[in-house]
Motif scaffolding. Structure first.
Motif, mmCIF file in Angstrom:
data_model
loop_
_atom_site.group_PDB
_atom_site.id
_atom_site.type_symbol
_atom_site.label_atom_id
_atom_site.label_comp_id
_atom_site.label_asym_id
_atom_site.label_seq_id
_atom_site.Cartn_x
_atom_site.Cartn_y
_atom_site.Cartn_z
ATOM 1 N N ASP A 1 0.823 -1.205 0.000
ATOM 2 C CA ASP A 1 0.000 0.000 0.000
ATOM 3 C C ASP A 1 0.858 1.256 0.000
ATOM 4 O O ASP A 1 0.442 2.298 -0.496
ATOM 5 C CB ASP A 1 -0.941 0.005 1.215
ATOM 6 C CG ASP A 1 -1.998 -1.085 1.097
ATOM 7 O OD1 ASP A 1 -3.005 -0.854 0.439
ATOM 8 O OD2 ASP A 1 -1.786 -2.186 1.637
ATOM 9 N N ALA A 2 2.050 1.152 0.583
ATOM 10 C CA ALA A 2 2.979 2.282 0.618
ATOM 11 C C ALA A 2 4.382 1.716 0.740
ATOM 12 O O ALA A 2 4.575 0.565 1.133
ATOM 13 C CB ALA A 2 2.660 3.196 1.813
ATOM 14 N N ALA A 3 5.369 2.531 0.384
ATOM 15 C CA ALA A 3 6.766 2.156 0.584
ATOM 16 C C ALA A 3 7.133 2.401 2.047
ATOM 17 O O ALA A 3 6.484 3.200 2.723
ATOM 18 C CB ALA A 3 7.660 2.998 -0.309
ATOM 19 N N ILE B 1 10.375 3.511 4.515
ATOM 20 C CA ILE B 1 11.662 4.191 4.414
ATOM 21 C C ILE B 1 12.213 4.436 5.814
ATOM 22 O O ILE B 1 11.501 4.946 6.684
ATOM 23 C CB ILE B 1 11.484 5.540 3.683
ATOM 24 C CG1 ILE B 1 11.047 5.300 2.222
ATOM 25 C CG2 ILE B 1 12.759 6.379 3.738
ATOM 26 C CD1 ILE B 1 10.353 6.480 1.585
ATOM 27 N N MET C 1 10.949 17.354 0.540
ATOM 28 C CA MET C 1 9.947 16.675 -0.298
ATOM 29 C C MET C 1 9.396 17.672 -1.304
ATOM 30 O O MET C 1 9.045 18.803 -0.946
ATOM 31 C CB MET C 1 8.827 16.190 0.618
ATOM 32 C CG MET C 1 7.774 15.325 -0.054
ATOM 33 S SD MET C 1 6.460 15.000 1.187
ATOM 34 C CE MET C 1 5.613 13.651 0.414
ATOM 35 N N VAL D 1 8.309 8.588 -5.933
ATOM 36 C CA VAL D 1 7.123 7.875 -6.419
ATOM 37 C C VAL D 1 6.607 8.591 -7.666
ATOM 38 O O VAL D 1 6.807 9.795 -7.825
ATOM 39 C CB VAL D 1 5.990 7.805 -5.353
ATOM 40 C CG1 VAL D 1 6.428 6.957 -4.173
ATOM 41 C CG2 VAL D 1 5.564 9.184 -4.894
ATOM 42 N N THR E 1 7.095 12.695 -7.289
ATOM 43 C CA THR E 1 7.342 13.269 -5.966
ATOM 44 C C THR E 1 8.633 12.667 -5.435
ATOM 45 O O THR E 1 8.771 11.444 -5.405
ATOM 46 C CB THR E 1 6.187 12.953 -4.997
ATOM 47 O OG1 THR E 1 4.964 13.407 -5.582
ATOM 48 C CG2 THR E 1 6.387 13.642 -3.660
ATOM 49 N N MET F 1 5.263 6.060 2.421
ATOM 50 C CA MET F 1 5.014 7.046 1.364
ATOM 51 C C MET F 1 4.172 6.393 0.278
ATOM 52 O O MET F 1 4.465 5.278 -0.153
ATOM 53 C CB MET F 1 6.360 7.466 0.780
ATOM 54 C CG MET F 1 6.308 8.619 -0.193
ATOM 55 S SD MET F 1 7.991 8.850 -0.853
ATOM 56 C CE MET F 1 7.832 10.448 -1.626
ATOM 57 N N THR F 2 3.140 7.095 -0.164
ATOM 58 C CA THR F 2 2.269 6.542 -1.198
ATOM 59 C C THR F 2 1.728 7.655 -2.062
ATOM 60 O O THR F 2 1.623 8.804 -1.622
ATOM 61 C CB THR F 2 1.110 5.753 -0.546
ATOM 62 O OG1 THR F 2 0.300 5.176 -1.584
ATOM 63 C CG2 THR F 2 0.205 6.657 0.295
ATOM 64 N N GLN G 1 2.570 14.468 6.445
ATOM 65 C CA GLN G 1 2.623 15.551 5.456
ATOM 66 C C GLN G 1 2.143 15.041 4.107
ATOM 67 O O GLN G 1 2.230 13.846 3.822
ATOM 68 C CB GLN G 1 4.071 16.062 5.266
ATOM 69 C CG GLN G 1 4.630 16.901 6.398
ATOM 70 C CD GLN G 1 5.258 16.057 7.485
ATOM 71 O OE1 GLN G 1 5.542 14.873 7.294
ATOM 72 N NE2 GLN G 1 5.459 16.649 8.652
ATOM 73 N N LEU G 2 1.665 15.971 3.280
ATOM 74 C CA LEU G 2 1.316 15.592 1.906
ATOM 75 C C LEU G 2 1.617 16.726 0.935
ATOM 76 O O LEU G 2 1.694 17.893 1.324
ATOM 77 C CB LEU G 2 -0.146 15.154 1.799
ATOM 78 C CG LEU G 2 -1.271 16.130 2.077
ATOM 79 C CD1 LEU G 2 -1.573 16.991 0.844
ATOM 80 C CD2 LEU G 2 -2.538 15.365 2.436
ATOM 81 N N THR H 1 0.454 12.884 -2.852
ATOM 82 C CA THR H 1 1.464 11.998 -2.278
ATOM 83 C C THR H 1 1.513 12.262 -0.778
ATOM 84 O O THR H 1 1.665 13.409 -0.361
ATOM 85 C CB THR H 1 2.849 12.258 -2.899
ATOM 86 O OG1 THR H 1 2.740 12.146 -4.312
ATOM 87 C CG2 THR H 1 3.873 11.267 -2.388
ATOM 88 N N VAL H 2 1.348 11.209 0.004
ATOM 89 C CA VAL H 2 1.306 11.360 1.457
ATOM 90 C C VAL H 2 2.480 10.636 2.100
ATOM 91 O O VAL H 2 2.848 9.534 1.688
ATOM 92 C CB VAL H 2 -0.009 10.822 2.064
ATOM 93 C CG1 VAL H 2 -0.049 11.082 3.567
ATOM 94 C CG2 VAL H 2 -1.206 11.461 1.409
ATOM 95 N N LEU H 3 3.038 11.291 3.113
ATOM 96 C CA LEU H 3 4.086 10.715 3.938
ATOM 97 C C LEU H 3 3.457 10.393 5.299
ATOM 98 O O LEU H 3 2.593 11.136 5.772
ATOM 99 C CB LEU H 3 5.163 11.776 4.123
ATOM 100 C CG LEU H 3 6.611 11.373 4.339
ATOM 101 C CD1 LEU H 3 7.139 10.584 3.153
ATOM 102 C CD2 LEU H 3 7.457 12.633 4.533
#
Lengths: 342, 342
Positions: A37-39, A41, A51, A95, A144, B51-52, B93-94, B144-146
């Motif tokens: 669903d997400a990476a 890190i 970012m 991404v 991003t 992150m996604t 954050q996004l 993109t969301v962190l």
């Protein structure tokens, strides 16, 4: 000609599987890349993150008539990495969100990814996730990028002080002239499809347009020289626009000397051929992706003979305004004719 | 009707200034938000990042004929936050990349941002950057969301073990039926523009379609219960598709019991009205944005009476395959008819 596969033929999951096949991770902080669903890190202790996101839209930012998909993929990564460099940071993960209309094939998207992978290799950044969907129209690419910088060492636009030296990396105006050459060849081709494009004498400017590079090397270089910029921005919309941004954020004015503006010989030659003022190309051309930064005047010795960094002027107090100083000593207010997509 | 401003009238920088006016940062880790080449973020020591990115494309993912821009902005954030929740993480954050064609006004983009700001408030996440450009066509939104999760606590799709209990949050199938209602009203309106939309009896399903919510509350809830899922995924393309993804990643099979599938009464009523099998809506409808997760069988007591979490089956060994078990005890192989944009 090889068989081409319409995007509709394989579906989203199969496409993602094909695209992620060629991807390898290099960053020690990449715990988990594409596929969940997400990476995940793991940031390096003692660092801060930066970012940024940038969108490239077909028909607005690029023309596939003369921009090969592989170059476009490379550029989509490079322009984002350029923003990371402008913070004095190094990129770590990115991404990609991509939508493509029905005329795109699986092979076309693979070409685009091949270009992104090349850029990931060049800038040592991991492609850790994305989203790939259909669109009703053309191609849209949103990249991003995440980067790292030692805590407290990020460089903002706002740190410049009067008397700080104003510096740029590389040279200016070439990418804009490269675009003029490509547009001219496109028009010639549209008028007579048997025409062969004449690009031999335009290699430098065309390459600067099609293959943008982020100046990460300058970030490394400044660290090695022990130079910490007081402010920094990347030059995407033309030098004039960026000087004004930097002055506005720092609360200063600036003096930029036309005679010091770095321009390559091929740029000057192409400008002459197109009857364009090279200074205008340097100031308002855009897409240079060089770094504009300020350093304390005490760093003058360290930079004055640098082959790839040019001191083009200095900051002043805000009430002096941001000015361009001609060879004859005349000061003209700098004006942003920076690019806008609207 | 208030005066509307075309995007071309104000330019990119003025637009960005207007959009960022209403934005406030809440996260202690947000060192610098909108306004520089990149945002600066200080990660919390001891955490990992997730992150996604997700893309919403007009005409593919949404129809502005019945999706108000404010709802769309909210949804663009929610669907990404849902991916962060599915990693057992909390969003921090996004950034937003947005392109809009000439028919969009400044006020329209402000509505979209108003929705994103509402979602940022609801999910306690900071909007720290973006890119806003023109397009030749419709609206495209890439968010993109962190997020952050205590190091080592991220939950992947791949950690499920045979005998683990398979659980879902909330209820299923409603968003898909909401879309059917909205499509029907749109057709009625196109046939006769004097028709008033009849939505009174469809509030629940329409709201589930137009106002997707990410189940961050379930992430908090599971932490409070001391339940650490062994695997997790969010349900965006329909339960069947997600169970298959989870089984493939975990190397397991699964048994899902139809009689346990959680469905709300309004969902069952609308399904009956549309002559649709509610089980099919739950399995293949999509856009539920609930969480599907597995827990060790020893957590049964902690979850069995939870009002908002339902145990719908369990994992098995891979050679059993992924099956749907009907009330009569018959096992049928689960099939993904998950949504694809191509």
């Amino acid at each position: 000609m090889a068989d081409l596969t319409p995007l509709t033929a394989i579906g989203e999951f199969a496409l993602i599987n094909r695209l992620q096949a060629g991807i390898t991770n290099r960053q020690p902080g990449t715990v988990l890349g594409i596929g969940d669903d997400a990476a995940i890190i793991a940031p390096t202790p003692g660092t801060e993150l930066v970012m940024t996101t940038d969108l490239l839209v077909e028909g607005i930012h690029f023309d596939l008539a003369f921009c090969p998909l592989r170059h476009l993929g490379y550029k989509a990564v490079a322009v984002n990495v350029s923003d990371i460099a402008a913070m004095n940071a190094l990129p770590t993960q990115l991404v990609v969100a991509l939508s493509a209309g029905p005329r795109f094939t699986v092979e076309a998207i693979e070409e685009l990814y091949a270009g992104m992978r090349l850029a990931c290799e060049a800038y040592n950044v991991d492609l850790v996730g994305g989203d790939t969907t259909a669109s009703r129209g053309g191609l849209t690419l949103a990249v991003t990028v995440l980067g790292e910088v030692p805590a407290g060492q990020a460089v903002r636009r706002s740190g410049g002080k009067p008397t700080d030296l104003l510096c740029v990396s590389g040279d200016l105006g070439a990418a804009f002239l490269g675009l003029q050459v490509l547009e001219r060849e496109k028009q010639a081709f549209l008028a007579d499809p048997d025409t062969q494009p004449e690009l031999e004498n335009y290699e430098y400017v065309v390459q600067r347009q099609l293959r943008a590079e982020a100046r990460l090397d300058i970030v490394h270089e400044l660290r090695e020289l022990g130079v910490h910029p007081t402010s920094m921005i990347d030059i995407s919309d033309g030098l004039a626009s960026e000087v004004l941004h930097l002055c506005a954020a720092s609360g200063t004015g600036a003096r930029v000397f036309t005679e010091f503006l770095p321009m390559a010989n091929p740029t000057l030659e192409v400008a002459a051929e197109f009857n364009l003022d090279p200074i205008t190309c340097a100031l308002n051309g855009g897409e240079d992706y060089e770094l504009l930064f300020t350093v304390p005047v005490t760093d003058h010795e360290k930079l004055k003979n640098h082959p790839d960094i040019t001191i083009i002027g200095h900051l002043t107090t805000a009430d002096d305004g941001a000015n361009l100083v001609t060879k004859s000593g005349q000061a003209v207010p700098l004006q942003a004719q920076g690019w806008t997509s609207f």
